[in-house]
Design an enzyme around this catalytic site. Structure first.
Site, PDB file in Angstrom:
ATOM      1  N   HIS A  17      13.277  38.396  85.173  1.00 36.95           N
ATOM      2  CA  HIS A  17      12.831  39.620  84.481  1.00 36.95           C
ATOM      3  C   HIS A  17      11.490  40.089  85.061  1.00 36.95           C
ATOM      4  O   HIS A  17      11.297  41.269  85.323  1.00 36.95           O
ATOM      5  CB  HIS A  17      12.611  39.367  82.982  1.00 36.95           C
ATOM      6  CG  HIS A  17      13.838  39.041  82.193  1.00 36.95           C
ATOM      7  ND1 HIS A  17      13.915  37.962  81.346  1.00 36.95           N
ATOM      8  CD2 HIS A  17      15.041  39.656  82.114  1.00 36.95           C
ATOM      9  CE1 HIS A  17      15.101  37.929  80.765  1.00 36.95           C
ATOM     10  NE2 HIS A  17      15.809  38.946  81.215  1.00 36.95           N
ATOM     11  N   LYS A  41      23.676  39.078  69.684  1.00 39.12           N
ATOM     12  CA  LYS A  41      23.015  37.821  70.056  1.00 39.12           C
ATOM     13  C   LYS A  41      22.155  37.318  68.912  1.00 39.12           C
ATOM     14  O   LYS A  41      21.556  38.108  68.192  1.00 39.12           O
ATOM     15  CB  LYS A  41      22.105  38.040  71.276  1.00 39.12           C
ATOM     16  CG  LYS A  41      22.852  38.390  72.551  1.00 39.12           C
ATOM     17  CD  LYS A  41      21.902  38.489  73.726  1.00 39.12           C
ATOM     18  CE  LYS A  41      22.632  38.846  75.011  1.00 39.12           C
ATOM     19  NZ  LYS A  41      21.723  39.003  76.159  1.00 39.12           N
ATOM     20  N   ARG A  90      22.237  41.045  88.727  1.00 43.65           N
ATOM     21  CA  ARG A  90      22.281  39.734  89.380  1.00 43.65           C
ATOM     22  C   ARG A  90      23.541  39.548  90.209  1.00 43.65           C
ATOM     23  O   ARG A  90      23.506  39.069  91.320  1.00 43.65           O
ATOM     24  CB  ARG A  90      22.248  38.611  88.333  1.00 43.65           C
ATOM     25  CG  ARG A  90      20.880  38.256  87.881  1.00 43.65           C
ATOM     26  CD  ARG A  90      20.928  37.482  86.619  1.00 43.65           C
ATOM     27  NE  ARG A  90      21.468  38.306  85.540  1.00 43.65           N
ATOM     28  CZ  ARG A  90      21.429  37.988  84.274  1.00 43.65           C
ATOM     29  NH1 ARG A  90      20.912  36.838  83.916  1.00 43.65           N
ATOM     30  NH2 ARG A  90      21.909  38.789  83.359  1.00 43.65           N
ATOM     31  N   SER A 128      18.093  33.895  80.642  1.00 42.52           N
ATOM     32  CA  SER A 128      17.399  33.331  79.477  1.00 42.52           C
ATOM     33  C   SER A 128      18.218  32.185  78.882  1.00 42.52           C
ATOM     34  O   SER A 128      17.658  31.166  78.459  1.00 42.52           O
ATOM     35  CB  SER A 128      17.196  34.410  78.417  1.00 42.52           C
ATOM     36  OG  SER A 128      16.397  35.452  78.920  1.00 42.52           O
TER      37      SER A 128
HETATM   38  P1  ADP Z   1      20.398  41.837  77.621  1.00 37.96           P
HETATM   39  O1  ADP Z   1      20.307  41.379  76.219  1.00 37.96           O
HETATM   40  O2  ADP Z   1      20.420  43.333  77.795  1.00 37.96           O
HETATM   41  O3  ADP Z   1      21.483  41.125  78.408  1.00 37.96           O
HETATM   42  P2  ADP Z   1      18.393  40.335  79.070  1.00 37.96           P
HETATM   43  O4  ADP Z   1      17.097  40.016  78.434  1.00 37.96           O
HETATM   44  O5  ADP Z   1      19.326  39.191  79.287  1.00 37.96           O
HETATM   45  O6  ADP Z   1      18.996  41.487  78.220  1.00 37.96           O
HETATM   46  O7  ADP Z   1      18.139  41.063  80.448  1.00 37.96           O
HETATM   47  C1  ADP Z   1      17.425  42.252  80.547  1.00 37.96           C
HETATM   48  C2  ADP Z   1      17.650  42.873  81.895  1.00 37.96           C
HETATM   49  O8  ADP Z   1      17.181  42.031  82.923  1.00 37.96           O
HETATM   50  C3  ADP Z   1      19.115  43.142  82.232  1.00 37.96           C
HETATM   51  O9  ADP Z   1      19.180  44.355  82.953  1.00 37.96           O
HETATM   52  C4  ADP Z   1      19.498  41.999  83.139  1.00 37.96           C
HETATM   53  O10 ADP Z   1      20.550  42.342  84.015  1.00 37.96           O
HETATM   54  C5  ADP Z   1      18.189  41.793  83.883  1.00 37.96           C
HETATM   55  N1  ADP Z   1      18.048  40.427  84.363  1.00 37.96           N
HETATM   56  C6  ADP Z   1      18.132  39.290  83.660  1.00 37.96           C
HETATM   57  N2  ADP Z   1      17.929  38.206  84.447  1.00 37.96           N
HETATM   58  C7  ADP Z   1      17.716  38.690  85.707  1.00 37.96           C
HETATM   59  C8  ADP Z   1      17.477  38.084  86.985  1.00 37.96           C
HETATM   60  N3  ADP Z   1      17.440  36.758  87.124  1.00 37.96           N
HETATM   61  N4  ADP Z   1      17.324  38.908  88.043  1.00 37.96           N
HETATM   62  C9  ADP Z   1      17.397  40.245  87.887  1.00 37.96           C
HETATM   63  N5  ADP Z   1      17.623  40.877  86.727  1.00 37.96           N
HETATM   64  C10 ADP Z   1      17.788  40.110  85.647  1.00 37.96           C
END
Ligand code: ADP
Length: 169
Positions: A17, A41, A90, A128
């Site tokens: 992130h 979630k 990703r 996460s």
């Molecule tokens: P959500 O609840 O929308 O899935 P996340 O907190 O998991 O939210 O992720 C927020 C954003 O960050 C999303 O666009 C996700 O694709 C991106 N993201 C999460 N992990 C990574 C990573 N390792 N590399 C690039 N983008 C990421």
């Protein structure tokens, strides 16, 4: 002024992130990282904790703000006069969901364009959920999340374990 919104659950924020936030901050005048409530979630960290983690991790980034919002992202983006929603991609597995969300958000708010930044290869595997699993199983999460929040995550995992032990007794 070009404003971008970077939404997510951030439960907790990872280095993946942070990489997207850092890169977005070079492309826009202001980036608002917004911790959203995802009804699908059940988070490990409260919204306040998640906001605090990102605030501390982004402390040196002058054009990055952190906020939280319960509601439609399209409405939030409109309120903030955001030009873009920035999301990270990703793998192909992210694509279908993100594509659907981008089309929905365009329908709800045609003034904000969804843009995608491809992950940096070293963070491609990182999520996460993975961080939470590794921490709960006693693994080392250094390098997965910003250094300043490692101890907070370990503390929370301990608290949860203690509650579970009490519940069993
Ligand atoms: P959500 O609840 O929308 O899935 P996340 O907190 O998991 O939210 O992720 C927020 C954003 O960050 C999303 O666009 C996700 O694709 C991106 N993201 C999460 N992990 C990574 C990573 N390792 N590399 C690039 N983008 C990421």
């Amino acid at each position: 002024m070009k404003v971008a919104v970077c939404p997510g659950s951030f439960d907790p924020v990872t280095q993946g992130h942070m990489d997207i936030i850092r890169r977005a901050a070079t492309l826009f005048d202001k980036v608002i990282v917004v911790v959203m409530t995802n009804v699908a979630k059940s988070p490990m960290f409260t919204q306040e904790e998640r906001v605090d983690f990102i605030r501390r991790a982004s402390a040196g980034m002058e054009n990055v703000e952190v906020d939280c919002f319960k509601g439609l992202l399209a409405d939030y983006a409109r309120q903030k006069h955001a030009t873009a929603i920035v999301k990270g991609l990703r793998a192909l597995s992210d694509f279908e969901y993100e594509f659907q969300m981008a089309l929905t958000n365009r329908k709800l708010n045609p003034d904000t364009e969804t843009t995608f930044l491809t992950t940096t290869s070293e963070y491609m595997y990182l999520s996460s959920s993975l961080v939470k699993q590794v921490a709960q199983l006693g693994g080392d999460i250094t390098g997965f999340v910003p250094d300043c929040i490692v101890d907070d995550i370990l503390r929370k995992v301990d608290e949860i374990k203690q509650c579970e032990r009490k519940a069993v007794k």
